[in-house]
Design a protein around this motif. Sequence first.
Motif, short mmCIF file in Angstrom:
data_model
loop_
_atom_site.label_atom_id
_atom_site.label_comp_id
_atom_site.label_asym_id
_atom_site.label_seq_id
_atom_site.Cartn_x
_atom_site.Cartn_y
_atom_site.Cartn_z
N GLY A 215 134.36 44.83 9.08
CA GLY A 215 134.28 45.20 7.46
C GLY A 215 135.56 44.75 6.82
N ILE A 216 136.01 45.85 6.08
CA ILE A 216 137.31 45.77 5.28
C ILE A 216 138.39 45.37 6.08
CG2 ILE A 216 137.69 48.31 5.13
CD1 ILE A 216 138.88 47.90 2.45
N THR A 254 144.50 45.75 -1.16
CA THR A 254 143.70 46.14 0.02
C THR A 254 144.35 47.20 1.03
OG1 THR A 254 142.78 43.84 -0.06
CG2 THR A 254 142.67 45.12 2.13
N ASP A 257 143.44 50.55 -0.49
CA ASP A 257 141.97 50.73 -0.21
C ASP A 257 141.77 51.17 1.32
OD1 ASP A 257 141.01 49.90 -2.45
OD2 ASP A 257 140.59 47.92 -2.08
N THR A 261 140.72 54.86 0.43
CA THR A 261 139.14 54.98 0.24
C THR A 261 138.51 55.60 1.46
OG1 THR A 261 138.69 52.72 1.01
CG2 THR A 261 139.65 53.28 -1.31
N LYS A 262 137.24 55.92 1.30
CA LYS A 262 136.40 56.47 2.40
C LYS A 262 136.12 55.34 3.31
CE LYS A 262 132.24 59.04 3.55
NZ LYS A 262 131.32 59.70 2.80
N LYS A 263 135.92 54.04 2.82
CA LYS A 263 135.47 52.79 3.47
C LYS A 263 136.74 52.42 4.37
CE LYS A 263 134.84 48.97 1.37
NZ LYS A 263 134.15 48.05 0.62
N GLY A 264 137.77 52.54 3.63
CA GLY A 264 139.07 52.10 4.38
C GLY A 264 139.37 52.92 5.62
N LYS A 265 139.36 54.37 5.31
CA LYS A 265 139.89 55.05 6.53
C LYS A 265 138.80 55.16 7.69
CE LYS A 265 142.00 58.79 3.01
NZ LYS A 265 141.76 60.18 2.51
N LYS A 266 137.60 54.76 7.17
CA LYS A 266 136.54 54.94 8.67
C LYS A 266 136.78 53.44 9.36
CE LYS A 266 133.70 58.69 7.18
NZ LYS A 266 132.37 59.21 6.95
N ALA A 267 137.29 52.52 8.66
CA ALA A 267 137.25 50.89 9.21
C ALA A 267 137.73 50.88 10.65
CB ALA A 267 138.08 50.07 8.23
N ARG A 270 141.45 49.70 11.89
CA ARG A 270 142.15 49.82 10.71
C ARG A 270 143.94 49.64 10.80
NH1 ARG A 270 143.62 55.75 8.38
NH2 ARG A 270 144.23 55.43 6.35
#
Length: 385
Positions: A215-216, A254, A257, A261-267, A270
């Motif tokens: 993902g991110i 980025t 992010d 961000t929620k998406k970034g923290k769960k990536a 990471r």
Amino acid sequence: LSDNMAGASDRETRSDVSKKRNPADFALWKAAKPNEPTWKSPWGEGRPGWHIECSAMIEKTLGPTIDIHGGGMDLTFPHHENELAQSTAANCACGVNRGGVGGGKKRLVEPFVKYWIHNGFVKVDSEKMSKSLGNFFTIREVTEKYHPLALRWMLLGTHYRAPINYTRRALEEASDRLFYCYQTLSDAKTALSVLDAESKDSADSATETPKPPTGIAAEAVALASTTREQTTAALADDLNTPACLAALSSPLKTLNDLVSTKKGKKAIGRNVALRDLINAVEDALLRVGMPVKKGGVEGGEEEDEENDASADTILHALRALALTRAGLTSADVDSYVARREEARLAKDFETSDAIRDELKSKGVALMDGAAGAGTAWRPCAVESE
């Protein structure tokens, strides 16, 4: 050749031209004039011409060929063109150095100068900077209110060959962008430290095979590689520092992010993404002379110890100078924040907004955190004087 004719730049009179065998010639030795220093020579008392002085100094101190020769755009003609002609003639005549190959003389295969670097002029609010116009200032005066790195960032934002238009607004924006860059790096490093600590504390970390980024995070790893390519290409393109700094916008966004961000923290992956992007940004900063401190971030290029400063140190100085420009103290800002909080609790949003806007007009931006987190502040660009 016509541009090199005597008088083309209105520097010489007709009488000067009449003394020359060829109108395109330039003086290597000037005849003595009253109240000028002179030396004896086979051609009589006199002094070196303006152009020969530089050739002589370079030859004596640096040798017959140098890597970089700098100067303002106005020195291209006639000074640098004449300097190039005479040094080339002195050291490269007939393809040999100092008159021949025998007697220990060697052919000079290098040019007199490998790279000519001509910088643009400095303007202040679109006018040429000069004492007569009263818009002259010193770096010392500027750095009393702005961080030296903010001035450096502003200069890097213009190609060295282009005119630099110094304005307060440009310096405000450079300072604001500088704060954003180093705050992002500081936040990203804090997040990475937490992840690394959690990984060490995990009982399974020693036996588990790390999952590849997705993902991110995967996009961030690819972006780190792209950032290195873009910044390297920009600097290889006639030292295009504006393009180099512009290439940092996406990785900085980025990083934020990944941090917030929620998406970034769960990536997944990471930590790998954060490390790669941090290193890519810091490597680019180092190349353009911006200091970074890479403590705890492995895999980056080796930093220069003399060009080494932590993001927190720079951020602290930027905040202090923002208060100086605003004519405020930390206690003053705390007082504003307290009065605004009282207004918000009383649902007096007009007063609350007025306090926020007043501070913003002074270069202090308030940032409200989550419930119970309180209000922080950061420097911001002043919209108008």
